[in-house]
Scaffold this motif. Sequence first.
Motif, short mmCIF file in Angstrom:
data_model
loop_
_atom_site.label_atom_id
_atom_site.label_comp_id
_atom_site.label_asym_id
_atom_site.label_seq_id
_atom_site.Cartn_x
_atom_site.Cartn_y
_atom_site.Cartn_z
N GLY A 1 31.69 87.97 33.06
CA GLY A 1 30.48 88.71 32.68
C GLY A 1 30.72 89.57 31.45
N ALA A 2 31.87 90.23 31.39
CA ALA A 2 32.19 91.07 30.24
C ALA A 2 32.34 90.22 28.98
CB ALA A 2 33.46 91.86 30.50
N THR A 3 32.93 89.05 29.10
CA THR A 3 33.11 88.16 27.96
C THR A 3 31.77 87.67 27.45
OG1 THR A 3 35.26 87.46 28.81
CG2 THR A 3 34.21 86.04 27.18
N LEU A 4 30.91 87.22 28.35
CA LEU A 4 29.58 86.75 27.93
C LEU A 4 28.76 87.88 27.34
CD1 LEU A 4 27.58 84.40 27.82
CD2 LEU A 4 26.80 85.10 30.09
N GLY A 5 28.82 89.06 27.96
CA GLY A 5 28.07 90.21 27.44
C GLY A 5 28.51 90.59 26.04
N LEU B 1 26.74 93.95 31.95
CA LEU B 1 26.03 95.16 31.56
C LEU B 1 26.97 96.23 31.00
CD1 LEU B 1 23.45 95.46 34.48
CD2 LEU B 1 23.05 94.66 32.14
N LEU B 2 28.18 96.27 31.49
CA LEU B 2 29.12 97.29 31.00
C LEU B 2 29.41 97.10 29.51
CD1 LEU B 2 30.84 99.73 31.64
CD2 LEU B 2 32.68 98.19 32.30
N GLN B 3 29.46 95.87 29.05
CA GLN B 3 29.71 95.65 27.62
C GLN B 3 28.57 96.20 26.78
OE1 GLN B 3 32.24 95.25 26.16
NE2 GLN B 3 33.50 93.60 26.91
N TRP B 4 27.34 96.13 27.27
CA TRP B 4 26.19 96.63 26.51
C TRP B 4 26.13 98.15 26.52
CZ3 TRP B 4 22.52 93.82 23.71
CH2 TRP B 4 22.76 92.46 23.68
N LEU B 5 26.76 98.78 27.50
CA LEU B 5 26.81 100.24 27.58
C LEU B 5 28.11 100.79 27.01
CD1 LEU B 5 25.38 100.72 31.17
CD2 LEU B 5 24.17 101.01 28.99
#
Length: 118
Positions: free
Chosen positions: A43-47, A110-114
């Motif tokens: 998820g972090a990679t895709l974000g 979501l963490l990557q966007w924040l």
Amino acid sequence: MSVILAMCLFSLSMSISPGPVNLITLTTGVNHGVRKAMPFVSGATLGFTLLLLFVGLGVGLLAAENTELMQLLGYIGTGFICYMGFKIATAKPELNLAAEQHPSFVQGFLLQWLNPKA
């Protein structure tokens, strides 16, 4: 020349210091194993990939030209920070260690966007 030096030093310090995603990934891998950490990492990679893609396509420039949108984003960001401050201030100081929880794909995305480092 001084701007280039400042940018180089900033880039170096941001790239070698661990961010929140790296720390959560490390903690999850150590506590729960690599297999349970993989959804969060994916998820972090895709974000992060989508974030870079949107920035590269100029979405930030489109938003910067629209002052009403930037003002709205400022209000939304202020509201989010106030909400997070309220949640932290009213949180109960208890740890629930009985339930085995590990970060999910959506949380990593979501963490990557924040993430301010991203």
